[in-house]
Design a protein around this motif. Structure first.
Motif, PDB file in Angstrom:
ATOM      1  N   MET A 120       0.827  -1.196   0.000  1.00  0.00           N
ATOM      2  CA  MET A 120       0.000   0.000   0.000  1.00  0.00           C
ATOM      3  C   MET A 120       0.871   1.261   0.000  1.00  0.00           C
ATOM      4  SD  MET A 120      -3.088   1.237   2.531  1.00  0.00           S
ATOM      5  CE  MET A 120      -4.163  -0.109   2.083  1.00  0.00           C
ATOM      6  N   ASP A 121       1.995   1.214   0.702  1.00  0.00           N
ATOM      7  CA  ASP A 121       2.869   2.394   0.766  1.00  0.00           C
ATOM      8  C   ASP A 121       3.365   2.812  -0.612  1.00  0.00           C
ATOM      9  OD1 ASP A 121       2.547   2.507   3.495  1.00  0.00           O
ATOM     10  OD2 ASP A 121       4.470   1.555   3.953  1.00  0.00           O
ATOM     11  N   VAL A 122       3.665   1.840  -1.457  1.00  0.00           N
ATOM     12  CA  VAL A 122       4.135   2.152  -2.810  1.00  0.00           C
ATOM     13  C   VAL A 122       3.035   2.839  -3.606  1.00  0.00           C
ATOM     14  CG1 VAL A 122       4.965   1.144  -4.972  1.00  0.00           C
ATOM     15  CG2 VAL A 122       5.828   0.288  -2.794  1.00  0.00           C
ATOM     16  N   CYS A 123       1.809   2.388  -3.433  1.00  0.00           N
ATOM     17  CA  CYS A 123       0.667   2.998  -4.133  1.00  0.00           C
ATOM     18  C   CYS A 123       0.438   4.421  -3.635  1.00  0.00           C
ATOM     19  CB  CYS A 123      -0.582   2.140  -3.947  1.00  0.00           C
ATOM     20  SG  CYS A 123      -1.967   2.683  -4.972  1.00  0.00           S
ATOM     21  N   ILE A 124       0.536   4.621  -2.341  1.00  0.00           N
ATOM     22  CA  ILE A 124       0.367   5.966  -1.779  1.00  0.00           C
ATOM     23  C   ILE A 124       1.403   6.911  -2.380  1.00  0.00           C
ATOM     24  CG2 ILE A 124       0.585   7.365   0.319  1.00  0.00           C
ATOM     25  CD1 ILE A 124      -0.596   4.872   1.831  1.00  0.00           C
ATOM     26  N   GLU A 125       2.657   6.468  -2.424  1.00  0.00           N
ATOM     27  CA  GLU A 125       3.723   7.300  -2.997  1.00  0.00           C
ATOM     28  C   GLU A 125       3.476   7.583  -4.476  1.00  0.00           C
ATOM     29  OE1 GLU A 125       6.255   8.993  -1.622  1.00  0.00           O
ATOM     30  OE2 GLU A 125       5.394   8.367   0.299  1.00  0.00           O
ATOM     31  N   ALA A 126       3.013   6.567  -5.212  1.00  0.00           N
ATOM     32  CA  ALA A 126       2.722   6.755  -6.641  1.00  0.00           C
ATOM     33  C   ALA A 126       1.600   7.772  -6.830  1.00  0.00           C
ATOM     34  CB  ALA A 126       2.368   5.423  -7.291  1.00  0.00           C
ATOM     35  N   CYS A 127       0.586   7.696  -5.983  1.00  0.00           N
ATOM     36  CA  CYS A 127      -0.528   8.648  -6.063  1.00  0.00           C
ATOM     37  C   CYS A 127      -0.067  10.068  -5.751  1.00  0.00           C
ATOM     38  CB  CYS A 127      -1.644   8.248  -5.104  1.00  0.00           C
ATOM     39  SG  CYS A 127      -2.641   6.844  -5.626  1.00  0.00           S
ATOM     40  N   LEU A 128       0.715  10.208  -4.697  1.00  0.00           N
ATOM     41  CA  LEU A 128       1.192  11.543  -4.325  1.00  0.00           C
ATOM     42  C   LEU A 128       2.100  12.116  -5.407  1.00  0.00           C
ATOM     43  CD1 LEU A 128       1.846  11.007  -0.507  1.00  0.00           C
ATOM     44  CD2 LEU A 128      -0.054  12.251  -1.566  1.00  0.00           C
ATOM     45  N   GLN A 129       2.950  11.281  -5.987  1.00  0.00           N
ATOM     46  CA  GLN A 129       3.830  11.738  -7.060  1.00  0.00           C
ATOM     47  C   GLN A 129       3.022  12.166  -8.280  1.00  0.00           C
ATOM     48  OE1 GLN A 129       6.978  12.440  -6.951  1.00  0.00           O
ATOM     49  NE2 GLN A 129       7.215  12.896  -9.114  1.00  0.00           N
ATOM     50  N   SER A 130       2.032  11.374  -8.640  1.00  0.00           N
ATOM     51  CA  SER A 130       1.195  11.712  -9.789  1.00  0.00           C
ATOM     52  C   SER A 130       0.437  13.016  -9.534  1.00  0.00           C
ATOM     53  CB  SER A 130       0.226  10.568 -10.091  1.00  0.00           C
ATOM     54  OG  SER A 130      -0.501  10.836 -11.257  1.00  0.00           O
ATOM     55  N   HIS A 131      -0.035  13.197  -8.316  1.00  0.00           N
ATOM     56  CA  HIS A 131      -0.721  14.445  -7.954  1.00  0.00           C
ATOM     57  C   HIS A 131       0.196  15.648  -8.197  1.00  0.00           C
ATOM     58  CE1 HIS A 131      -2.824  17.522  -5.680  1.00  0.00           C
ATOM     59  NE2 HIS A 131      -1.723  17.696  -4.979  1.00  0.00           N
ATOM     60  N   VAL A 132       1.425  15.556  -7.715  1.00  0.00           N
ATOM     61  CA  VAL A 132       2.381  16.652  -7.873  1.00  0.00           C
ATOM     62  C   VAL A 132       2.699  16.886  -9.344  1.00  0.00           C
ATOM     63  CG1 VAL A 132       4.782  17.349  -7.444  1.00  0.00           C
ATOM     64  CG2 VAL A 132       3.393  16.425  -5.576  1.00  0.00           C
ATOM     65  N   VAL A 133       3.000  15.812 -10.072  1.00  0.00           N
ATOM     66  CA  VAL A 133       3.381  15.943 -11.476  1.00  0.00           C
ATOM     67  C   VAL A 133       2.235  16.528 -12.294  1.00  0.00           C
ATOM     68  CG1 VAL A 133       4.046  14.668 -13.546  1.00  0.00           C
ATOM     69  CG2 VAL A 133       5.172  14.176 -11.377  1.00  0.00           C
ATOM     70  N   CYS A 134       1.016  16.048 -12.082  1.00  0.00           N
ATOM     71  CA  CYS A 134      -0.122  16.589 -12.839  1.00  0.00           C
ATOM     72  C   CYS A 134      -0.346  18.061 -12.522  1.00  0.00           C
ATOM     73  CB  CYS A 134      -1.389  15.791 -12.546  1.00  0.00           C
ATOM     74  SG  CYS A 134      -1.439  14.177 -13.340  1.00  0.00           S
ATOM     75  N   THR A 135      -0.210  18.430 -11.261  1.00  0.00           N
ATOM     76  CA  THR A 135      -0.390  19.827 -10.866  1.00  0.00           C
ATOM     77  C   THR A 135       0.654  20.711 -11.536  1.00  0.00           C
ATOM     78  OG1 THR A 135      -1.364  19.150  -8.759  1.00  0.00           O
ATOM     79  CG2 THR A 135      -0.520  21.400  -8.899  1.00  0.00           C
TER      80      THR A 135
END
Length: 116
Positions: free
Chosen positions: A1-16
């Motif tokens: 789950m931690d890897v998914c959380i990090e992937a989501c947060l990274q995608s959030h930042v990159v998309c923004t």
């Protein structure tokens, strides 16, 4: 789950950040549809990360939605060949989609059982 959380947060930042890049580029980069998809992707990624961080029992639902939106965003960004920022966004979205699809896997199995 931690890897998914990090992937989501990274995608959030990159998309923004990519939204700002697209606005500065103008033209097709700044189309309402593309900017809207980037914003939707950033928001669902952040929401999915928060659901997982809180241990919400509903995280499979947000992860399923996140995987779909991230795949669409990756496809949209990948159309801008030769633009490094867009390529990075597509990659981050693909990475997030893969991890979210895994997290949503239990939900898909439950739906298949209900259909039987």
């Amino acid at each position: 789950m931690d890897v998914c959380i990090e992937a989501c947060l990274q995608s959030h930042v990159v998309c923004t950040l990519t939204i700002q890049h697209c606005i500065s580029q103008g033209g097709e980069h700044a189309s309402i549809e593309h900017l809207g998809l980037l914003q939707d992707c950033a928001e669902i990624c952040q929401t999915s990360a928060h659901f997982m961080l809180r241990g919400s029992p509903w995280h499979e639902l947000t992860c399923a939605a996140c995987a779909e939106v991230c795949r669409a965003c990756a496809e949209s960004c990948a159309q801008f060949e030769g633009d490094e920022a867009m390529e990075q966004c597509a990659e981050a979205c693909r990475h997030c989609a893969d991890h979210c699809a895994e997290m949503a896997g239990g939900m898909e199995e439950d739906e298949e059982e209900e259909e039987e």
